[in-house]
Design a protein around this motif. Sequence first.
Motif, short mmCIF file in Angstrom:
data_model
loop_
_atom_site.label_atom_id
_atom_site.label_comp_id
_atom_site.label_asym_id
_atom_site.label_seq_id
_atom_site.Cartn_x
_atom_site.Cartn_y
_atom_site.Cartn_z
N SER A 59 0.81 -1.22 0.00
CA SER A 59 0.00 0.00 0.00
C SER A 59 0.84 1.27 0.00
O SER A 59 0.37 2.32 -0.44
CB SER A 59 -0.96 0.01 1.20
OG SER A 59 -0.25 -0.07 2.42
N THR A 60 2.09 1.20 0.49
CA THR A 60 2.93 2.39 0.58
C THR A 60 3.08 3.14 -0.74
O THR A 60 2.82 4.35 -0.80
CB THR A 60 4.32 2.04 1.15
OG1 THR A 60 4.16 1.58 2.50
CG2 THR A 60 5.25 3.24 1.15
N TYR A 63 -0.29 4.85 -1.82
CA TYR A 63 -0.59 6.07 -1.07
C TYR A 63 0.31 7.22 -1.51
O TYR A 63 -0.11 8.38 -1.52
CB TYR A 63 -0.42 5.82 0.42
CG TYR A 63 -1.53 5.04 1.06
CD1 TYR A 63 -2.85 5.48 0.97
CD2 TYR A 63 -1.28 3.88 1.77
CE1 TYR A 63 -3.88 4.77 1.57
CE2 TYR A 63 -2.30 3.16 2.37
CZ TYR A 63 -3.60 3.60 2.26
OH TYR A 63 -4.61 2.91 2.85
N ALA A 67 -1.19 10.71 -2.63
CA ALA A 67 -0.85 11.93 -1.91
C ALA A 67 -0.47 13.04 -2.86
O ALA A 67 -0.73 14.23 -2.61
CB ALA A 67 0.30 11.66 -0.94
N ARG A 72 -1.46 15.37 1.05
CA ARG A 72 -0.88 14.48 2.05
C ARG A 72 -1.77 14.36 3.29
O ARG A 72 -1.89 13.30 3.88
CB ARG A 72 0.51 14.97 2.43
CG ARG A 72 1.50 14.82 1.29
CD ARG A 72 2.86 15.31 1.68
NE ARG A 72 3.00 16.76 1.56
CZ ARG A 72 3.30 17.39 0.43
NH1 ARG A 72 3.43 16.70 -0.69
NH2 ARG A 72 3.45 18.70 0.39
N ILE A 75 -4.69 11.83 2.91
CA ILE A 75 -4.21 10.45 2.88
C ILE A 75 -3.75 10.00 4.26
O ILE A 75 -4.02 8.87 4.70
CB ILE A 75 -3.08 10.29 1.85
CG1 ILE A 75 -3.61 10.56 0.43
CG2 ILE A 75 -2.45 8.90 1.92
CD1 ILE A 75 -4.70 9.61 -0.01
N GLY A 79 -5.29 7.00 6.49
CA GLY A 79 -4.43 5.93 7.01
C GLY A 79 -4.64 5.71 8.50
O GLY A 79 -4.70 4.56 8.97
N ALA A 112 0.01 4.18 4.67
CA ALA A 112 -0.18 5.63 4.44
C ALA A 112 0.56 6.44 5.49
O ALA A 112 1.13 7.49 5.19
CB ALA A 112 -1.68 5.96 4.50
N ILE A 116 4.31 9.23 4.91
CA ILE A 116 3.84 10.62 4.95
C ILE A 116 4.37 11.35 6.18
O ILE A 116 4.47 12.59 6.17
CB ILE A 116 2.30 10.68 4.84
CG1 ILE A 116 1.88 10.16 3.46
CG2 ILE A 116 1.77 12.09 5.03
CD1 ILE A 116 0.39 10.14 3.21
#
Length: 484
Positions: A59-60, A63, A67, A72, A75, A79, A112, A116
């Motif tokens: 998922s990284t 996201y 973003a 950001r 998201i 998360g 997420a 971030i």
Amino acid sequence: MKEKNNIMFIMVAVLMATFMTSVETTIITTALPRIISQLDVLSMQSWVFATYLLTTALSTPIYGKLADRIGRKSIFLIGIIIFVVGSFFSGLSNQMIMLIFFIGLQGIGAGAIIPITFTIIADLFPYEKRTTMLALNNTAWGISALLGPLIGGYIVDQLSWHWVFFINIPLGILVFVIILFNYKEDKQVFVKKSIDYKGIIALSGLLITTLLLFQGLGETNLNKSVIWIMVFLLIEFAVLFVRIEKHANDPIIPLALFKNNIFTIQILTALLLSAIQIGFQTYFPMWLQAIYKASAAIAGLTVTPSPVLWLMSSFFVGFLMKKWAPKYISIALILIMVLFYLPLTFIESTVTQSIFYVISGITGASLGIIITMNTLISQRVVDQSHLGTASAMLTLGRTLGQTLATGIFGLTFNLTINHQLSNVKVINISMVNNYISSSHKSEHISLLNGVILSGLHNVFLIVLIILGVVLILNIMDKNAEPIK
């Protein structure tokens, strides 16, 4: 003054978010034997870690793309919500399948949150202050690795394993509120980038198939044709993924970076050493609880020397790299680790428990130096335009290393246990499940110790093989000069 206060609150939230997501793997370590005992599913224990790491890894990058499109803050808050919901239902779980599913949901939320946090720091601080804040954020990770086993052990002993998940809920809510009301994102036109959906699907298929294969090989009653189907699918997904990434406009993993020998070695070294990290973090507490009947809290302490010495040793990296070529530093430390891990392939239950604390500390100090060097060198050898990608690749490599290692170690452990039980008719897998928890005793102590020790010995034999591969990789490193 108000702006400074806002920044302070946001940094507190960032540090709490880092702690919350990184502590999840270490806090479960001490709870895992009790979970196995209560849910009676030793064969699926590797999936507890693998699922969280896998969904985080997958998922990284998604996201990251989102973003850039919608901002950001949005998201990050999404998360947090997903992570808290996953924590809540993980705590309510009373079946292993249910627990694994909601731990996977936690990982989707963590995918997420983790990247971030670094972006928020970059937004808040100029470059000259950013390095200090990033170091502070890394300290939050170190504290989580240090306190996770202690907190987990205390919760398991005093409450129940369900509470290792419930404690995330108030932390997550607090982080959500702080970011929602204090973090003001700059108004800008976010760059619309195409998302490599085909690459994401192919990578997901590759990793999931690999984990299913390793898990399936540990099952005694699994049809061989199913195994061959999974092998076929694994090869197909691997070929498909490479083909897609070669032609993607914005690939999820830019394969061109791996044409650089030095960069490739850094990524692979970090990946393999992260596999060793998850290995001792998982099986040291299990070893002490099962064989020495130590409490969950005491068993968790075996992991604590690692993050302490990791943080301490990382401060010496700059000095060491100026004196000696990084490859020689890595080779020396890997040989030391081989020397200390070798006894774990044959020691018996009479050996003093202190050996586990020593090996934990040696591992933390060595990884603190080598992986920090991997980060610095991988950023140094790529073009500035690929700096962010290089950093992301190292992070992704470390997560994937831990993800796949849980499957490999779990396969090794389960196969050994099953083989031993086929030769010992007096005990069965249910008795092994119960005995692994420190709270359970048995009249067949000698037999159960022998079966479990065999599994643990073979796990650390795999660790030695991985260290051998890392040693060969660093011998092949073409850069033999100190970095001034």
